[in-house]
Design a protein around this motif. Structure first.
Motif, PDB file in Angstrom:
ATOM      1  N   GLY A  41       0.827  -1.197   0.000  1.00 22.33           N
ATOM      2  CA  GLY A  41       0.000   0.000   0.000  1.00 22.33           C
ATOM      3  C   GLY A  41       0.862   1.248   0.000  1.00 22.33           C
ATOM      4  O   GLY A  41       2.083   1.191  -0.162  1.00 22.33           O
ATOM      5  N   THR A  43       0.767   3.868   2.557  1.00 22.95           N
ATOM      6  CA  THR A  43       1.134   4.453   3.864  1.00 22.95           C
ATOM      7  C   THR A  43       2.604   4.276   4.195  1.00 22.95           C
ATOM      8  O   THR A  43       3.259   5.223   4.630  1.00 22.95           O
ATOM      9  CB  THR A  43       0.248   3.871   4.988  1.00 22.95           C
ATOM     10  N   PRO A  44       3.191   3.079   4.001  1.00 22.86           N
ATOM     11  CA  PRO A  44       4.584   2.897   4.435  1.00 22.86           C
ATOM     12  C   PRO A  44       5.620   3.491   3.478  1.00 22.86           C
ATOM     13  O   PRO A  44       6.810   3.508   3.795  1.00 22.86           O
ATOM     14  CB  PRO A  44       4.755   1.381   4.526  1.00 22.86           C
ATOM     15  N   ASP A  67       2.398  -9.417   2.000  1.00 21.02           N
ATOM     16  CA  ASP A  67       1.486  -9.741   0.912  1.00 21.02           C
ATOM     17  C   ASP A  67       2.025  -9.155  -0.392  1.00 21.02           C
ATOM     18  O   ASP A  67       2.945  -8.339  -0.407  1.00 21.02           O
ATOM     19  CB  ASP A  67       0.070  -9.239   1.178  1.00 21.02           C
ATOM     20  N   ARG A  69       0.668  -8.361  -4.715  1.00 23.12           N
ATOM     21  CA  ARG A  69      -0.377  -8.333  -5.733  1.00 23.12           C
ATOM     22  C   ARG A  69       0.099  -9.136  -6.941  1.00 23.12           C
ATOM     23  O   ARG A  69       1.269  -9.072  -7.311  1.00 23.12           O
ATOM     24  CB  ARG A  69      -0.638  -6.878  -6.104  1.00 23.12           C
ATOM     25  N   ASN A  79       3.900  -4.362  -4.469  1.00 24.30           N
ATOM     26  CA  ASN A  79       4.416  -3.910  -3.171  1.00 24.30           C
ATOM     27  C   ASN A  79       5.931  -4.007  -3.154  1.00 24.30           C
ATOM     28  O   ASN A  79       6.629  -3.173  -2.548  1.00 24.30           O
ATOM     29  CB  ASN A  79       3.803  -4.730  -2.040  1.00 24.30           C
ATOM     30  N   GLY A 130      -0.350  -2.389   7.436  1.00 21.22           N
ATOM     31  CA  GLY A 130      -1.301  -1.305   7.214  1.00 21.22           C
ATOM     32  C   GLY A 130      -2.691  -1.839   7.542  1.00 21.22           C
ATOM     33  O   GLY A 130      -2.862  -3.018   7.860  1.00 21.22           O
ATOM     34  N   VAL A 131      -3.671  -0.958   7.445  1.00 22.85           N
ATOM     35  CA  VAL A 131      -5.056  -1.366   7.684  1.00 22.85           C
ATOM     36  C   VAL A 131      -5.931  -0.757   6.598  1.00 22.85           C
ATOM     37  O   VAL A 131      -5.744   0.419   6.240  1.00 22.85           O
ATOM     38  CB  VAL A 131      -5.576  -0.848   9.053  1.00 22.85           C
ATOM     39  N   GLY A 132      -6.837  -1.558   6.055  1.00 23.99           N
ATOM     40  CA  GLY A 132      -7.770  -1.001   5.080  1.00 23.99           C
ATOM     41  C   GLY A 132      -9.045  -0.525   5.756  1.00 23.99           C
ATOM     42  O   GLY A 132      -9.296  -0.839   6.920  1.00 23.99           O
ATOM     43  N   HIS A 136      -9.245  -4.886   6.636  1.00 19.94           N
ATOM     44  CA  HIS A 136      -8.259  -5.842   6.093  1.00 19.94           C
ATOM     45  C   HIS A 136      -6.858  -5.398   6.487  1.00 19.94           C
ATOM     46  O   HIS A 136      -6.610  -4.227   6.774  1.00 19.94           O
ATOM     47  CB  HIS A 136      -8.400  -6.002   4.578  1.00 19.94           C
ATOM     48  N   THR A 137      -5.966  -6.381   6.461  1.00 24.20           N
ATOM     49  CA  THR A 137      -4.548  -6.097   6.627  1.00 24.20           C
ATOM     50  C   THR A 137      -3.774  -7.093   5.777  1.00 24.20           C
ATOM     51  O   THR A 137      -4.267  -8.200   5.524  1.00 24.20           O
ATOM     52  CB  THR A 137      -4.112  -6.170   8.105  1.00 24.20           C
ATOM     53  N   ALA A 138      -2.623  -6.684   5.303  1.00 25.25           N
ATOM     54  CA  ALA A 138      -1.941  -7.447   4.246  1.00 25.25           C
ATOM     55  C   ALA A 138      -2.989  -7.672   3.154  1.00 25.25           C
ATOM     56  O   ALA A 138      -3.700  -6.736   2.790  1.00 25.25           O
ATOM     57  CB  ALA A 138      -1.343  -8.723   4.803  1.00 25.25           C
ATOM     58  N   ARG A 165      -4.165 -11.950  -5.340  1.00 28.38           N
ATOM     59  CA  ARG A 165      -3.045 -11.587  -4.450  1.00 28.38           C
ATOM     60  C   ARG A 165      -2.536 -12.823  -3.725  1.00 28.38           C
ATOM     61  O   ARG A 165      -3.106 -13.894  -3.807  1.00 28.38           O
ATOM     62  CB  ARG A 165      -3.533 -10.566  -3.406  1.00 28.38           C
ATOM     63  N   LYS A 188      -9.326   5.710   7.969  1.00 28.58           N
ATOM     64  CA  LYS A 188      -8.927   4.506   8.725  1.00 28.58           C
ATOM     65  C   LYS A 188      -9.577   4.443  10.106  1.00 28.58           C
ATOM     66  O   LYS A 188      -9.487   3.425  10.805  1.00 28.58           O
ATOM     67  CB  LYS A 188      -7.400   4.481   8.871  1.00 28.58           C
TER      68      LYS A 188
HETATM   69  C1  6PG Z   1      -1.917  -3.703  -0.251  1.00 26.75           C
HETATM   70  C2  6PG Z   1      -1.604  -3.726   1.224  1.00 26.75           C
HETATM   71  C3  6PG Z   1      -2.826  -3.404   2.028  1.00 26.75           C
HETATM   72  C4  6PG Z   1      -2.600  -2.027   2.612  1.00 26.75           C
HETATM   73  C5  6PG Z   1      -3.883  -1.442   3.129  1.00 26.75           C
HETATM   74  C6  6PG Z   1      -3.676   0.051   3.434  1.00 26.75           C
HETATM   75  O1  6PG Z   1      -1.411  -4.560  -0.980  1.00 26.75           O
HETATM   76  O2  6PG Z   1      -2.637  -2.801  -0.643  1.00 26.75           O
HETATM   77  O3  6PG Z   1      -0.991  -4.818   1.635  1.00 26.75           O
HETATM   78  O4  6PG Z   1      -3.107  -4.285   3.082  1.00 26.75           O
HETATM   79  O5  6PG Z   1      -1.637  -2.113   3.664  1.00 26.75           O
HETATM   80  O6  6PG Z   1      -4.888  -1.569   2.116  1.00 26.75           O
HETATM   81  O7  6PG Z   1      -3.303   0.670   2.224  1.00 26.75           O
HETATM   82  P1  6PG Z   1      -2.801   2.198   2.216  1.00 26.75           P
HETATM   83  O8  6PG Z   1      -1.563   2.234   3.055  1.00 26.75           O
HETATM   84  O9  6PG Z   1      -2.530   2.512   0.763  1.00 26.75           O
HETATM   85  O10 6PG Z   1      -3.933   3.005   2.828  1.00 26.75           O
END
Ligand code: 6PG
Length: 225
Positions: A41, A43-44, A67, A69, A79, A130-132, A136-138, A165, A188
């Motif tokens: 994602g 954020t990091p 994780d 894609r 990623n 991260g967190v969706g 969701h995470t990962a 994924r 979030k």
């Molecule tokens: C991905 C990530 C996913 C991500 C969250 C937050 O492949 O998109 O693994 O789990 O960490 O969706 O995404 P953002 O950091 O872009 O908000």
């Protein structure tokens, strides 16, 4: 879980870099390597970019992903490409210590191959998550968590594109000693509030029973953090 609230996303980034650097130095003071599992994602990305500047022995780092894609190896949506471009190609981590998920093979084959890689390492020092908005995470999405006994799962109908994924499972994340969750932005807050309330969403299952630090800005702070 320990929620730590910061005034801005930039302050969250600065603290995240410091937490990772401290975790690496602590691990490397007592063991030969430091193994980290990366989040994807957006954020990091800034955290990875600033990790270039820390003073550590990169030769002793081992890098994995939580994780990936199912896109071609050099697709900008990967990623692994985001982490490479922002950080990994700028530091001297041995290329043999960077374990990219072979997502170009497709979810089923890549999950099987990466499960063997993860089981070989067996335990990890730190996982970044991260967190969706849906909790969701990962790439563990609500209702799509897959085989809970597996180490790595294929995902075919992810609601966040691309649909296909690979993800480490909750079981694999439980093999991480520490977990650092990074979440910023008002979008979030609802997921973090549900997590705080103990709702059985993926972020709850993945972090259950673990030492978890959660770095958030004010906009993402749960209603009762
Ligand atoms: C991905 C990530 C996913 C991500 C969250 C937050 O492949 O998109 O693994 O789990 O960490 O969706 O995404 P953002 O950091 O872009 O908000």
């Amino acid at each position: 879980m320990i929620f730590r609230v910061f005034a801005s996303p930039a302050a969250v980034v600065t603290e995240a870099v410091d937490v990772i650097a401290r975790a690496a130095r602590a691990s490397l003071s007592t063991q030969p390597t430091f193994s980290i599992v990366l989040a994807g994602g957006q954020t990091p990305a800034e955290v990875y970019r600033k990790l270039r500047e820390i003073d550590v022995d990169w030769s002793r780092w081992k890098v994995y992903w939580g994780d990936e894609r199912c896109l071609l190896a050099d697709d900008p949506g990967r990623n692994s490409v985001m982490a490479r471009d922002t950080w990994l190609e700028h530091v001297a981590i041995p290329r043999d210590n960077i374990f990219v998920i072979p997502a170009h093979l497709g979810a089923e084959l890549a999950a099987a191959e990466y499960a063997a890689v993860i089981q070989r390492e067996n335990s990890f020092d730190l996982a970044i998550l991260g967190v969706g908005e849906d909790g969701h995470t990962a790439s563990l999405f609500p209702g799509l968590e897959g085989d809970a006994t597996a180490w790595c799962v294929p995902v075919y109908h992810a609601p966040k594109p691309p649909a296909e994924r690979i993800s480490l499972s909750a079981r694999a994340f439980h093999a991480c000693r520490d977990i650092l969750v990074i979440a910023t932005g008002a979008n979030k807050r609802a997921a973090l509030t549900r997590w705080q309330a103990g709702e059985r969403i993926p972020i709850t299952e993945v972090t259950r029973g673990k030492a978890v630090q959660v770095l958030v800005d004010r906009a993402a702070t749960p209603d009762f953090a």
